[in-house]
Design a protein around this motif. Structure first.
Motif, mmCIF file in Angstrom:
data_model
loop_
_atom_site.group_PDB
_atom_site.id
_atom_site.type_symbol
_atom_site.label_atom_id
_atom_site.label_comp_id
_atom_site.label_asym_id
_atom_site.label_seq_id
_atom_site.Cartn_x
_atom_site.Cartn_y
_atom_site.Cartn_z
ATOM 1 N N MET A 158 5.554 -11.148 -2.627
ATOM 2 C CA MET A 158 5.972 -9.773 -2.443
ATOM 3 C C MET A 158 4.920 -8.802 -2.968
ATOM 4 N N ILE A 159 4.466 -9.017 -4.210
ATOM 5 C CA ILE A 159 3.498 -8.101 -4.798
ATOM 6 C C ILE A 159 2.178 -8.122 -4.028
ATOM 7 N N GLU A 160 1.802 -9.310 -3.487
ATOM 8 C CA GLU A 160 0.566 -9.410 -2.716
ATOM 9 C C GLU A 160 0.606 -8.496 -1.509
ATOM 10 N N THR A 161 1.803 -8.333 -0.937
ATOM 11 C CA THR A 161 1.966 -7.473 0.227
ATOM 12 C C THR A 161 1.615 -6.034 -0.118
ATOM 13 N N VAL A 162 2.039 -5.577 -1.270
ATOM 14 C CA VAL A 162 1.752 -4.209 -1.694
ATOM 15 C C VAL A 162 0.291 -4.068 -2.110
ATOM 16 N N LEU A 163 -0.173 -4.976 -2.978
ATOM 17 C CA LEU A 163 -1.532 -4.865 -3.498
ATOM 18 C C LEU A 163 -2.585 -5.006 -2.409
ATOM 19 N N PHE B 101 -2.060 1.194 0.637
ATOM 20 C CA PHE B 101 -2.104 1.204 -0.827
ATOM 21 C C PHE B 101 -3.547 1.199 -1.316
ATOM 22 N N HIS B 102 -4.380 0.390 -0.685
ATOM 23 C CA HIS B 102 -5.797 0.333 -1.035
ATOM 24 C C HIS B 102 -6.458 1.702 -0.848
ATOM 25 N N ALA B 103 -6.170 2.358 0.270
ATOM 26 C CA ALA B 103 -6.740 3.684 0.537
ATOM 27 C C ALA B 103 -6.270 4.701 -0.505
ATOM 28 N N LEU B 104 -5.013 4.602 -0.910
ATOM 29 C CA LEU B 104 -4.476 5.498 -1.928
ATOM 30 C C LEU B 104 -5.175 5.282 -3.269
ATOM 31 N N MET B 105 -5.364 4.028 -3.660
ATOM 32 C CA MET B 105 -6.055 3.726 -4.920
ATOM 33 C C MET B 105 -7.501 4.212 -4.875
ATOM 34 N N GLN B 106 -8.170 4.037 -3.736
ATOM 35 C CA GLN B 106 -9.554 4.491 -3.595
ATOM 36 C C GLN B 106 -9.607 6.018 -3.683
ATOM 37 N N LYS B 107 -8.630 6.682 -3.082
ATOM 38 C CA LYS B 107 -8.571 8.146 -3.146
ATOM 39 C C LYS B 107 -8.379 8.603 -4.593
ATOM 40 N N HIS B 108 -7.489 7.942 -5.318
ATOM 41 C CA HIS B 108 -7.251 8.291 -6.725
ATOM 42 C C HIS B 108 -8.503 8.041 -7.564
ATOM 43 N N THR B 109 -9.190 6.938 -7.294
ATOM 44 C CA THR B 109 -10.433 6.641 -8.010
ATOM 45 C C THR B 109 -11.412 7.791 -7.835
ATOM 46 N N LYS B 110 -11.597 8.220 -6.604
ATOM 47 C CA LYS B 110 -12.532 9.313 -6.302
ATOM 48 C C LYS B 110 -12.096 10.610 -6.984
ATOM 49 N N ASN C 171 -7.095 0.120 -11.101
ATOM 50 C CA ASN C 171 -7.018 -0.098 -9.662
ATOM 51 C C ASN C 171 -6.491 -1.512 -9.419
ATOM 52 N N LEU C 172 -5.265 -1.600 -8.986
ATOM 53 C CA LEU C 172 -4.635 -2.900 -8.756
ATOM 54 C C LEU C 172 -4.740 -3.361 -7.312
ATOM 55 N N SER C 173 -5.296 -2.528 -6.441
ATOM 56 C CA SER C 173 -5.344 -2.902 -5.032
ATOM 57 C C SER C 173 -6.354 -4.007 -4.784
ATOM 58 N N THR C 174 -6.098 -4.749 -3.743
ATOM 59 C CA THR C 174 -6.997 -5.800 -3.301
ATOM 60 C C THR C 174 -7.322 -5.511 -1.847
ATOM 61 N N PRO C 175 -8.581 -5.192 -1.551
ATOM 62 C CA PRO C 175 -8.920 -4.888 -0.159
ATOM 63 C C PRO C 175 -8.509 -6.034 0.760
ATOM 64 N N SER C 176 -8.042 -5.697 1.951
ATOM 65 C CA SER C 176 -7.569 -6.729 2.871
ATOM 66 C C SER C 176 -8.665 -7.726 3.202
ATOM 67 N N LYS C 177 -9.938 -7.314 3.176
ATOM 68 C CA LYS C 177 -11.027 -8.261 3.447
ATOM 69 C C LYS C 177 -11.069 -9.356 2.383
ATOM 70 N N LEU D 66 -8.347 -10.432 0.675
ATOM 71 C CA LEU D 66 -7.174 -11.269 0.901
ATOM 72 C C LEU D 66 -7.409 -12.247 2.048
ATOM 73 N N LYS D 67 -8.117 -11.817 3.078
ATOM 74 C CA LYS D 67 -8.363 -12.685 4.222
ATOM 75 C C LYS D 67 -9.306 -13.821 3.869
ATOM 76 N N LYS D 68 -10.230 -13.592 2.941
ATOM 77 C CA LYS D 68 -11.207 -14.603 2.556
ATOM 78 C C LYS D 68 -10.684 -15.548 1.482
ATOM 79 N N ALA D 69 -9.720 -15.099 0.681
ATOM 80 C CA ALA D 69 -9.346 -15.831 -0.521
ATOM 81 C C ALA D 69 -7.904 -16.320 -0.437
ATOM 82 N N PRO D 70 -7.554 -17.247 -1.336
ATOM 83 C CA PRO D 70 -6.168 -17.702 -1.401
ATOM 84 C C PRO D 70 -5.237 -16.545 -1.731
ATOM 85 N N LYS D 71 -3.962 -16.707 -1.404
ATOM 86 C CA LYS D 71 -2.988 -15.636 -1.573
ATOM 87 C C LYS D 71 -2.901 -15.084 -2.976
#
Length: 150
Positions: A1-6, A11-20, A114-120, A122-127
């Motif tokens: 479940m948490i992986e879906t959000v992170l 969510f990733h775009a929001l975290m990147q926006k907050h970082t900036k 920043n707790l997000s994990t870019p989808s790229k 997630l696609k390369k790595a285990p869940k």
């Protein structure tokens, strides 16, 4: 479940926006800060010699103060700054993608994680990589140890 959000792109775009936004604010207010980042995502121009890079940990902190702080800027979602490394103060332009910034720290206190994990990733790595990466970043700062319930 948490992986879906992170790993969610929104969510990733929001975290990147907050970082900036946080870095922009700190730069405008003249507040020195540190960033915690995956060193594998960081670029150096010119490249640093092996005698310097062999001391880097996978999760590395950069302190932005003085000239390093004054040279800092964000362009195309990349934070760049000039820094000197090693005993000889070897100069290099450091480039850090905003999504590679795991924490922003002021006076040893994390003000952003920043707790997000870019989808790229997630696609390369285990869940479980997203949670592991986020937890490693969180625990890299000793002050965060007290946040974990035992």
């Amino acid at each position: 479940m948490i992986e879906t959000v992170l790993g969610d792109d929104a969510f990733h775009a929001l975290m990147q926006k907050h970082t900036k936004e946080i870095i922009d604010l700190l730069l405008k207010q003249g507040v020195s800060f540190s960033i915690l980042t995956n060193i594998s995502d960081v670029g150096f121009n010119p490249e640093l010699p092996e005698s310097i890079t062999h001391n880097f940990k996978p999760i590395t902190m950069f302190f932005l103060a003085g000239y390093t702080f004054e040279s800092a800027q964000i362009y195309n979602d990349i934070l760049s700054f000039e820094a000197g490394f090693g005993n000889d103060n070897f100069g290099s332009l450091v480039s850090v993608p905003l999504d590679a910034i795991l924490q922003i720290v002021i006076e040893e206190v994390p003000v952003f994680i920043n707790l997000s994990t870019p989808s790229k990733v997630l696609k390369k790595a285990p869940k479980d990589n997203g949670i592991k990466r986020s937890m490693e970043a969180l625990m890299a700062n000793p002050e965060n140890q007290k946040l974990i319930k035992k």
